[in-house]
Design an enzyme around this catalytic site. Structure first.
Site, PDB file in Angstrom:
ATOM      1  N   ARG A 206       0.975  -5.173  -3.540  1.00 33.14           N
ATOM      2  CA  ARG A 206       1.870  -4.016  -3.559  1.00 33.14           C
ATOM      3  C   ARG A 206       2.321  -3.690  -4.978  1.00 33.14           C
ATOM      4  O   ARG A 206       2.708  -2.555  -5.275  1.00 33.14           O
ATOM      5  CB  ARG A 206       3.094  -4.299  -2.672  1.00 33.14           C
ATOM      6  CG  ARG A 206       4.116  -3.170  -2.643  1.00 33.14           C
ATOM      7  CD  ARG A 206       5.361  -3.593  -1.883  1.00 33.14           C
ATOM      8  NE  ARG A 206       5.988  -4.770  -2.453  1.00 33.14           N
ATOM      9  CZ  ARG A 206       6.800  -4.760  -3.502  1.00 33.14           C
ATOM     10  NH1 ARG A 206       7.077  -3.639  -4.124  1.00 33.14           N
ATOM     11  NH2 ARG A 206       7.343  -5.883  -3.944  1.00 33.14           N
ATOM     12  N   LYS A 207       2.289  -4.660  -5.864  1.00 34.58           N
ATOM     13  CA  LYS A 207       2.844  -4.498  -7.205  1.00 34.58           C
ATOM     14  C   LYS A 207       1.939  -3.602  -8.058  1.00 34.58           C
ATOM     15  O   LYS A 207       0.813  -3.970  -8.390  1.00 34.58           O
ATOM     16  CB  LYS A 207       3.006  -5.869  -7.866  1.00 34.58           C
ATOM     17  CG  LYS A 207       3.934  -6.789  -7.082  1.00 34.58           C
ATOM     18  CD  LYS A 207       3.891  -8.205  -7.606  1.00 34.58           C
ATOM     19  CE  LYS A 207       4.754  -9.126  -6.751  1.00 34.58           C
ATOM     20  NZ  LYS A 207       4.659 -10.538  -7.185  1.00 34.58           N
TER      21      LYS A 207
END
Length: 215
Positions: free
Chosen positions: A22-23
């Protein structure tokens, strides 16, 4: 040519998925997620609302893994999957028994991932096992195995190489502007100097006062 993503998995005869995380870079999530798909990488969850991922703080707040999964299921209902970040076989087994959909084996060495995943798959055949943490482009294939479904790595969006470039105010007069012989129509052009991008100034004269970015 360097293989990665689905091509790398195919070359290793592995049926799992290589994924990002997700980063992403602030403001560039959509672009970087799309780039993953183009490169044959699974985009993982798009944001915090796409998947309930229980980390150590969530578990400590709830008291234990079982309670954290129960609370998450009540909130997410049937429509959201739950993933639990685990640091040991015991934590992974508790998460699976509590009903999580995905177990993330976080910061396990490659051998530890395969041994733990084998035990989990024998006890919970439908459980999805993800390996993550400490995985890079150089060692990703070490985590491919018959009991591992997903291998995710953050460096795909957190440690990529960037182009080093600078903007310079130049002219098209061959460096004679100091003598005052430069045509004013050619002054004030902007070109990019870099070792990786061609920085030749535009051949057409610039309109007075106009800035041209030559990449």
């Amino acid at each position: 040519t360097t293989l990665f993503g689905s091509d790398l998995a195919t070359a290793a005869m592995w049926n799992g998925e290589v994924a990002g995380t997700r980063k992403t870079t602030p403001g560039f999530r959509l672009v970087e997620k799309y780039a993953m798909l183009v490169g044959g990488i699974s985009a993982h969850r798009y944001d915090l609302s796409s998947l309930i991922m229980l980390k150590d703080n969530h578990i400590w707040s709830a008291g234990n893994i079982t309670q954290a999964v129960k609370d998450a299921r009540e909130v997410g209902g049937f429509s959201l999957k739950i993933e639990v970040e685990c640091r040991s076989l015991e934590e992974a087994r508790e998460a699976a028994q509590a009903g999580t959909d995905i177990v993330m084996l976080d910061n396990f060495p490659a051998q530890g991932v395969h041994a733990t995943a084998q035990v989990l798959k024998s006890e919970f055949p439908t459980l999805t096992v993800e390996a993550s943490g400490g995985i890079t482009e150089d060692n990703v294939t070490q985590f491919f195995g018959p009991c591992v479904d997903v291998v995710s790595l953050g460096p795909l969006t957190q440690a990529f190489r960037v182009v080093d470039f600078s903007l310079k105010i130049t002219s098209d007069c061959g460096g004679v502007e100091a003598s005052g012989n430069c045509n004013n129509n050619n002054k004030g052009q902007v070109s990019v100097g870099t070792s990786e991008i061609s920085a030749s100034p535009p051949s057409a004269p610039a309109t007075p006062g106009r800035r041209i970015f030559a990449f």
